[in-house]
Write a protein that holds these residues in place. Structure first.
Motif, PDB file in Angstrom:
ATOM      1  N   SER A  95       0.823  -1.211   0.000  1.00 30.88           N
ATOM      2  CA  SER A  95       0.000   0.000   0.000  1.00 30.88           C
ATOM      3  C   SER A  95       0.857   1.261   0.000  1.00 30.88           C
ATOM      4  CB  SER A  95      -0.933   0.006   1.214  1.00 30.88           C
ATOM      5  OG  SER A  95      -1.842  -1.066   1.164  1.00 30.88           O
ATOM      6  N   SER A  96       1.949   1.267   0.762  1.00 28.44           N
ATOM      7  CA  SER A  96       2.803   2.455   0.800  1.00 28.44           C
ATOM      8  C   SER A  96       3.529   2.667  -0.527  1.00 28.44           C
ATOM      9  CB  SER A  96       3.804   2.351   1.950  1.00 28.44           C
ATOM     10  OG  SER A  96       4.612   1.188   1.817  1.00 28.44           O
ATOM     11  N   LEU A  97       4.007   1.586  -1.139  1.00 28.77           N
ATOM     12  CA  LEU A  97       4.648   1.709  -2.451  1.00 28.77           C
ATOM     13  C   LEU A  97       3.655   2.185  -3.505  1.00 28.77           C
ATOM     14  CD1 LEU A  97       6.973  -1.432  -2.548  1.00 28.77           C
ATOM     15  CD2 LEU A  97       7.716   0.955  -2.722  1.00 28.77           C
ATOM     16  N   SER A  98       2.472   1.612  -3.506  1.00 29.78           N
ATOM     17  CA  SER A  98       1.441   2.028  -4.468  1.00 29.78           C
ATOM     18  C   SER A  98       1.047   3.479  -4.234  1.00 29.78           C
ATOM     19  CB  SER A  98       0.212   1.128  -4.344  1.00 29.78           C
ATOM     20  OG  SER A  98       0.536  -0.230  -4.540  1.00 29.78           O
ATOM     21  N   ALA A  99       0.901   3.859  -2.972  1.00 28.39           N
ATOM     22  CA  ALA A  99       0.535   5.235  -2.654  1.00 28.39           C
ATOM     23  C   ALA A  99       1.620   6.213  -3.100  1.00 28.39           C
ATOM     24  CB  ALA A  99       0.295   5.371  -1.148  1.00 28.39           C
ATOM     25  N   TYR A 100       2.888   5.827  -2.950  1.00 31.95           N
ATOM     26  CA  TYR A 100       3.996   6.684  -3.383  1.00 31.95           C
ATOM     27  C   TYR A 100       3.959   6.892  -4.892  1.00 31.95           C
ATOM     28  CZ  TYR A 100       8.773   8.225  -4.337  1.00 31.95           C
ATOM     29  OH  TYR A 100       9.868   8.916  -4.788  1.00 31.95           O
ATOM     30  N   VAL A 101       3.689   5.842  -5.629  1.00 30.32           N
ATOM     31  CA  VAL A 101       3.611   5.950  -7.089  1.00 30.32           C
ATOM     32  C   VAL A 101       2.473   6.885  -7.496  1.00 30.32           C
ATOM     33  CG1 VAL A 101       3.131   4.684  -9.214  1.00 30.32           C
ATOM     34  CG2 VAL A 101       4.653   3.696  -7.502  1.00 30.32           C
ATOM     35  N   PHE A 102       1.296   6.704  -6.916  1.00 30.84           N
ATOM     36  CA  PHE A 102       0.158   7.540  -7.276  1.00 30.84           C
ATOM     37  C   PHE A 102       0.332   8.980  -6.800  1.00 30.84           C
ATOM     38  CE2 PHE A 102      -2.253   3.440  -7.469  1.00 30.84           C
ATOM     39  CZ  PHE A 102      -2.686   3.574  -8.785  1.00 30.84           C
ATOM     40  N   SER A 103       1.065   9.189  -5.723  1.00 32.49           N
ATOM     41  CA  SER A 103       1.241  10.529  -5.182  1.00 32.49           C
ATOM     42  C   SER A 103       2.319  11.326  -5.898  1.00 32.49           C
ATOM     43  CB  SER A 103       1.583  10.433  -3.688  1.00 32.49           C
ATOM     44  OG  SER A 103       1.843  11.702  -3.137  1.00 32.49           O
ATOM     45  N   ARG A 104       3.370  10.648  -6.356  1.00 25.91           N
ATOM     46  CA  ARG A 104       4.539  11.368  -6.861  1.00 25.91           C
ATOM     47  C   ARG A 104       4.735  11.285  -8.386  1.00 25.91           C
ATOM     48  NH1 ARG A 104       4.142  13.534  -2.510  1.00 25.91           N
ATOM     49  NH2 ARG A 104       5.911  14.046  -1.179  1.00 25.91           N
ATOM     50  N   PHE A 105       4.021  10.422  -9.062  1.00 27.81           N
ATOM     51  CA  PHE A 105       4.228  10.257 -10.504  1.00 27.81           C
ATOM     52  C   PHE A 105       2.936  10.546 -11.260  1.00 27.81           C
ATOM     53  CE2 PHE A 105       7.335   7.499  -8.459  1.00 27.81           C
ATOM     54  CZ  PHE A 105       8.505   7.852  -9.117  1.00 27.81           C
ATOM     55  N   ASN A 106       3.089  11.086 -12.458  1.00 25.20           N
ATOM     56  CA  ASN A 106       1.973  11.295 -13.364  1.00 25.20           C
ATOM     57  C   ASN A 106       2.122  10.338 -14.549  1.00 25.20           C
ATOM     58  OD1 ASN A 106       0.691  13.473 -11.979  1.00 25.20           O
ATOM     59  ND2 ASN A 106       2.325  14.843 -12.714  1.00 25.20           N
ATOM     60  N   PHE A 107       1.126   9.574 -14.813  1.00 29.71           N
ATOM     61  CA  PHE A 107       1.167   8.612 -15.912  1.00 29.71           C
ATOM     62  C   PHE A 107      -0.242   8.441 -16.475  1.00 29.71           C
ATOM     63  CE2 PHE A 107       0.994   6.542 -11.788  1.00 29.71           C
ATOM     64  CZ  PHE A 107      -0.121   5.733 -11.877  1.00 29.71           C
ATOM     65  N   ARG A 108      -0.302   7.793 -17.595  1.00 31.24           N
ATOM     66  CA  ARG A 108      -1.576   7.621 -18.281  1.00 31.24           C
ATOM     67  C   ARG A 108      -2.514   6.722 -17.461  1.00 31.24           C
ATOM     68  NH1 ARG A 108      -2.080   5.666 -24.643  1.00 31.24           N
ATOM     69  NH2 ARG A 108      -4.215   6.442 -24.985  1.00 31.24           N
ATOM     70  N   PHE A 109      -3.780   7.065 -17.463  1.00 32.04           N
ATOM     71  CA  PHE A 109      -4.825   6.317 -16.745  1.00 32.04           C
ATOM     72  C   PHE A 109      -4.641   6.342 -15.223  1.00 32.04           C
ATOM     73  CE2 PHE A 109      -4.455   3.861 -20.835  1.00 32.04           C
ATOM     74  CZ  PHE A 109      -5.601   4.410 -21.421  1.00 32.04           C
ATOM     75  N   LYS A 110      -3.922   7.338 -14.716  1.00 32.13           N
ATOM     76  CA  LYS A 110      -3.719   7.430 -13.273  1.00 32.13           C
ATOM     77  C   LYS A 110      -5.049   7.595 -12.541  1.00 32.13           C
ATOM     78  CE  LYS A 110      -1.596  10.389  -9.745  1.00 32.13           C
ATOM     79  NZ  LYS A 110      -0.676  11.552  -9.504  1.00 32.13           N
ATOM     80  N   LYS A 111      -5.869   8.534 -13.008  1.00 34.61           N
ATOM     81  CA  LYS A 111      -7.157   8.759 -12.366  1.00 34.61           C
ATOM     82  C   LYS A 111      -8.076   7.548 -12.507  1.00 34.61           C
ATOM     83  CE  LYS A 111      -7.183  13.803 -12.746  1.00 34.61           C
ATOM     84  NZ  LYS A 111      -7.922  14.992 -13.273  1.00 34.61           N
ATOM     85  N   SER A 112      -7.968   6.859 -13.635  1.00 42.74           N
ATOM     86  CA  SER A 112      -8.800   5.673 -13.849  1.00 42.74           C
ATOM     87  C   SER A 112      -8.418   4.564 -12.868  1.00 42.74           C
ATOM     88  CB  SER A 112      -8.650   5.175 -15.290  1.00 42.74           C
ATOM     89  OG  SER A 112      -9.052   6.166 -16.205  1.00 42.74           O
ATOM     90  N   PHE A 113      -7.126   4.388 -12.648  1.00 45.91           N
ATOM     91  CA  PHE A 113      -6.675   3.377 -11.689  1.00 45.91           C
ATOM     92  C   PHE A 113      -7.137   3.711 -10.268  1.00 45.91           C
ATOM     93  CE2 PHE A 113      -3.100   2.263 -14.742  1.00 45.91           C
ATOM     94  CZ  PHE A 113      -3.684   1.062 -15.108  1.00 45.91           C
TER      95      PHE A 113
END
Length: 283
Positions: A95-113
């Motif tokens: 959960s912490s690794l996933s949260a770090y990715v969603f918090s600090r990186f911008n990528f395609r389909f981020k909002k969809s995920f």
């Protein structure tokens, strides 16, 4: 003067009513706990034979001897501890690794995920029980402790990823940029910069992830089969099923279940309060 007396009397009356209400509510909450403790040390087995007044039936430790000498309570306790620890560690890491990715990186389909994680959390876990059973059957996870750990971890990830991600969003990105200017990798930034700052939410996540599987009954009943793999919930339920009515033994086992949590809270309450009281660096 009469007005002052009336005001003083009204204040005392309100205070007395408040005290009575709190005492009544405290008695309602505490009495079942005291009754279970009394049942654990009372002679006999049936709940119908217990006196409504706690500890009036006498005192014995025979039920505790029965638990450890005539049942697999120790094995049940160990199985539950292993499942809870594994679930807590895996949930915090993923959960912490996933949260770090969603918090600090911008990528395609981020909002969809992110929206997919939120939608998955809306549905109750019982909806997917058949699918979970089939998946565990295909991968050989039925009647195994790791299979049950996998179920709990997968169920914890969606909501906890959102929870930790929202907390990490409040941490200044200037810390990341300063660390990367010094040559730190993304993983080093995550481990040495973000994780210490996010300590309060990580502690909260570890505690909730540990306590959730501790007395769960539904999923262990579905996944586990053999007696040696049973958890505390399954083992204790066997004392109060249709074939047995050993409430006092059940009460003794339930009392022991609560001991680790009481000890844990007594030794970590200061750390928890300090951790949650600390403010993170915000932008």
């Amino acid at each position: 003067m009469s007005q002052i007396r009336y005001t003083s009397f009204a204040e005392r009356l309100n205070r007395s009513i408040t005290y009575v209400m709190f005492l009544a509510l405290s008695a309602i909450v505490v009495y079942p706990l005291v009754y279970v403790v009394a049942g654990a040390f009372s002679p006999g087995n049936s709940i119908a034979a217990l006196n409504i007044v706690p500890f009036k039936d006498g005192f014995t430790v025979e039920h505790f001897r029965t638990l450890f000498m005539e049942t697999n309570y120790g094995r049940w306790f160990l199985n539950t501890l292993v499942i809870s620890l594994e679930t807590s560690v895996l949930t915090v890491l993923v959960s912490s690794l996933s949260a770090y990715v969603f918090s600090r990186f911008n990528f395609r389909f981020k909002k969809s995920f992110l929206m997919s994680l939120l939608i998955l959390q809306i549905f109750p876990s019982f909806v997917g029980m058949i699918a979970i059973y089939v998946i565990l059957l295909r991968i050989g996870g039925l009647d195994t402790l790791w299979g049950l750990t996998l179920v709990y971890t997968a169920g914890n990830i969606p909501y906890n990823t959102w929870l930790v991600k929202n907390y990490m969003d409040t941490v200044s990105k200037n810390l990341d940029e300063a660390a990367r200017m010094d040559g730190a990798s993304h993983f080093r930034v995550f481990w040495q910069i973000i994780m210490p700052v996010a300590r309060p939410i990580i502690i909260f996540l570890a505690i909730t992830s540990f306590t959730a599987p501790w007395m769960d009954f539904i999923f262990p009943k579905m996944v586990l089969r053999s007696p040696e793999n049973q958890t505390l919930a399954l083992g204790l339920f066997s004392f109060v099923s249709d074939k047995k009515n050993e409430f006092t033994v059940f009460a003794a086992g339930a009392l022991i279940v609560a001991v680790p949590f009481v000890v844990f809270f007594l030794f970590t309450q200061k750390t928890l309060v300090t951790s949650f009281g600390g403010a993170a660096v915000k932008e």
